[in-house]
Design a protein around this motif. Structure first.
Motif, mmCIF file in Angstrom:
data_model
loop_
_atom_site.group_PDB
_atom_site.id
_atom_site.type_symbol
_atom_site.label_atom_id
_atom_site.label_comp_id
_atom_site.label_asym_id
_atom_site.label_seq_id
_atom_site.Cartn_x
_atom_site.Cartn_y
_atom_site.Cartn_z
ATOM 1 N N UNK A 60 31.631 34.763 40.076
ATOM 2 C CA UNK A 60 32.854 34.178 40.635
ATOM 3 C C UNK A 60 33.439 35.105 41.693
ATOM 4 N N UNK A 61 33.575 36.366 41.331
ATOM 5 C CA UNK A 61 34.254 37.325 42.219
ATOM 6 C C UNK A 61 33.498 37.563 43.518
ATOM 7 N N UNK A 62 32.194 37.386 43.486
ATOM 8 C CA UNK A 62 31.416 37.572 44.719
ATOM 9 C C UNK A 62 31.746 36.506 45.761
ATOM 10 N N UNK A 63 32.414 35.444 45.340
ATOM 11 C CA UNK A 63 32.737 34.336 46.242
ATOM 12 C C UNK A 63 34.224 34.307 46.616
ATOM 13 N N UNK A 64 34.918 35.409 46.377
ATOM 14 C CA UNK A 64 36.347 35.460 46.672
ATOM 15 C C UNK A 64 36.623 36.334 47.892
ATOM 16 N N UNK A 65 37.855 36.313 48.348
ATOM 17 C CA UNK A 65 38.254 37.132 49.493
ATOM 18 C C UNK A 65 38.300 38.624 49.155
ATOM 19 N N UNK A 66 38.582 38.952 47.889
ATOM 20 C CA UNK A 66 38.708 40.340 47.468
ATOM 21 C C UNK A 66 38.033 40.515 46.109
ATOM 22 N N UNK A 67 36.715 40.733 46.097
ATOM 23 C CA UNK A 67 35.987 40.834 44.829
ATOM 24 C C UNK A 67 36.511 41.921 43.883
ATOM 25 N N UNK A 68 36.972 43.033 44.430
ATOM 26 C CA UNK A 68 37.479 44.110 43.574
ATOM 27 C C UNK A 68 38.726 43.662 42.822
ATOM 28 N N UNK A 69 39.655 43.045 43.537
ATOM 29 C CA UNK A 69 40.866 42.544 42.876
ATOM 30 C C UNK A 69 40.513 41.438 41.885
ATOM 31 N N UNK A 70 39.578 40.595 42.247
ATOM 32 C CA UNK A 70 39.141 39.507 41.377
ATOM 33 C C UNK A 70 38.661 40.054 40.034
ATOM 34 N N UNK A 71 37.840 41.090 40.069
ATOM 35 C CA UNK A 71 37.354 41.694 38.820
ATOM 36 C C UNK A 71 38.517 42.194 37.972
ATOM 37 N N UNK A 72 39.487 42.828 38.606
ATOM 38 C CA UNK A 72 40.666 43.318 37.885
ATOM 39 C C UNK A 72 41.477 42.164 37.293
ATOM 40 N N UNK A 73 41.524 41.059 38.002
ATOM 41 C CA UNK A 73 42.306 39.904 37.577
ATOM 42 C C UNK A 73 41.618 39.138 36.445
ATOM 43 N N UNK A 74 40.294 38.941 36.570
ATOM 44 C CA UNK A 74 39.582 38.093 35.607
ATOM 45 C C UNK A 74 39.155 38.799 34.324
ATOM 46 N N UNK A 75 38.790 40.058 34.413
ATOM 47 C CA UNK A 75 38.274 40.740 33.213
ATOM 48 C C UNK A 75 39.216 40.650 32.017
ATOM 49 N N UNK A 76 40.523 40.847 32.183
ATOM 50 C CA UNK A 76 41.400 40.719 31.008
ATOM 51 C C UNK A 76 41.500 39.286 30.474
ATOM 52 N N UNK A 77 41.182 38.314 31.310
ATOM 53 C CA UNK A 77 41.268 36.915 30.889
ATOM 54 C C UNK A 77 40.036 36.460 30.111
ATOM 55 N N UNK A 78 38.918 37.140 30.326
ATOM 56 C CA UNK A 78 37.651 36.709 29.727
ATOM 57 C C UNK A 78 37.554 37.199 28.287
ATOM 58 N N UNK A 79 37.206 36.281 27.397
ATOM 59 C CA UNK A 79 36.932 36.620 26.001
ATOM 60 C C UNK A 79 35.508 36.190 25.697
ATOM 61 N N UNK A 80 34.815 37.012 24.957
ATOM 62 C CA UNK A 80 33.425 36.710 24.598
ATOM 63 C C UNK A 80 33.347 35.307 24.001
ATOM 64 N N UNK A 81 32.423 34.538 24.489
ATOM 65 C CA UNK A 81 32.242 33.177 24.004
ATOM 66 C C UNK A 81 32.980 32.135 24.822
ATOM 67 N N UNK A 82 33.821 32.574 25.751
ATOM 68 C CA UNK A 82 34.527 31.625 26.606
ATOM 69 C C UNK A 82 33.550 30.838 27.469
ATOM 70 N N UNK A 83 33.840 29.581 27.645
ATOM 71 C CA UNK A 83 33.080 28.768 28.599
ATOM 72 C C UNK A 83 33.719 28.946 29.976
ATOM 73 N N UNK A 84 33.050 28.456 30.990
ATOM 74 C CA UNK A 84 33.604 28.488 32.332
ATOM 75 C C UNK A 84 34.923 27.717 32.370
ATOM 76 N N UNK A 85 34.967 26.627 31.671
ATOM 77 C CA UNK A 85 36.194 25.815 31.623
ATOM 78 C C UNK A 85 37.343 26.578 30.948
ATOM 79 N N UNK A 86 37.033 27.313 29.862
ATOM 80 C CA UNK A 86 38.057 28.140 29.205
ATOM 81 C C UNK A 86 38.593 29.184 30.179
#
Length: 180
Positions: free
Chosen positions: A34-60
């Motif tokens: 996902x982050x490779x397709x954003x304007x700021x991949x570094x910020x994207x990683x910082x933003x998404x990592x806390x949101x991701x939980x193991x087992x989450x689907x893309x929709x989650x």
């Protein structure tokens, strides 16, 4: 005994492949994709990592991303509103912040409508709404110029607002591509 072993081995192999493939689709590699397709991949990683939980689907992940993005964009709008009030004696700057407020209202509303589009499975509409939100955040930056420079702290905040919209757009586009 040999037939049982072959069937067991086949079943084990099939289940392993299915588990690995479904796990790979939901792994942190998803965030990197996902982050490779954003304007700021570094910020994207910082933003998404806390949101991701193991087992989450893309929709989650999309739901959590939209929720967090909506809150962040409202935070930016709130900061714009404060600055608009503070700049009431400087009509040019006040007008710029007012325009940004209108644009961030549109961006926030688009992302909030994206929650409904996600819920109904209308990923193309979600993508369109995210693109609209991104355009609105970018337009706020364009308001500055003509002798009025954008304060550095606000520029940073506005860039993060733009980046958040870019993240939602990347997630939406991935949902679209996986649905086809």
């Amino acid at each position: 005994m040999h037939i049982f072993s072959s069937r067991y081995f086949f079943l084990f192999t099939l289940l392993t492949i299915l588990f690995c493939c479904s796990h790979a689709a939901n792994s942190p590699d998803l965030i990197t994709n996902i982050c490779s397709k954003t304007l700021n991949p570094t910020y994207c990683l910082q933003f998404l990592k806390p949101l991701y939980r193991s087992g989450d689907s893309l929709r989650d992940l999309a739901k959590d991303t939209i929720d967090s993005s909506s809150k962040f964009l409202f935070f930016v709008y709130d900061e714009i509103h404060v600055r608009e009030i503070q700049s009431s004696k400087n009509t040019v700057l006040n007008d710029i912040y007012h325009k940004c407020g209108v644009q961030y209202t549109a961006a926030t509303n688009a992302i909030r409508k994206g929650q409904n589009a996600l819920g109904s499975g209308d990923y193309r509409n979600l993508s369109s709404l995210a693109a609209l939100a991104l355009k609105q955040a970018q337009n706020c930056e364009l308001n500055f110029g003509g002798g009025v420079s954008e304060p550095a702290d606000f520029k940073n905040l506005n860039e993060k607002g733009r980046d958040v919209c870019s993240i939602v757009l990347a997630v939406a586009n991935l949902l679209v591509s996986r649905k086809i």
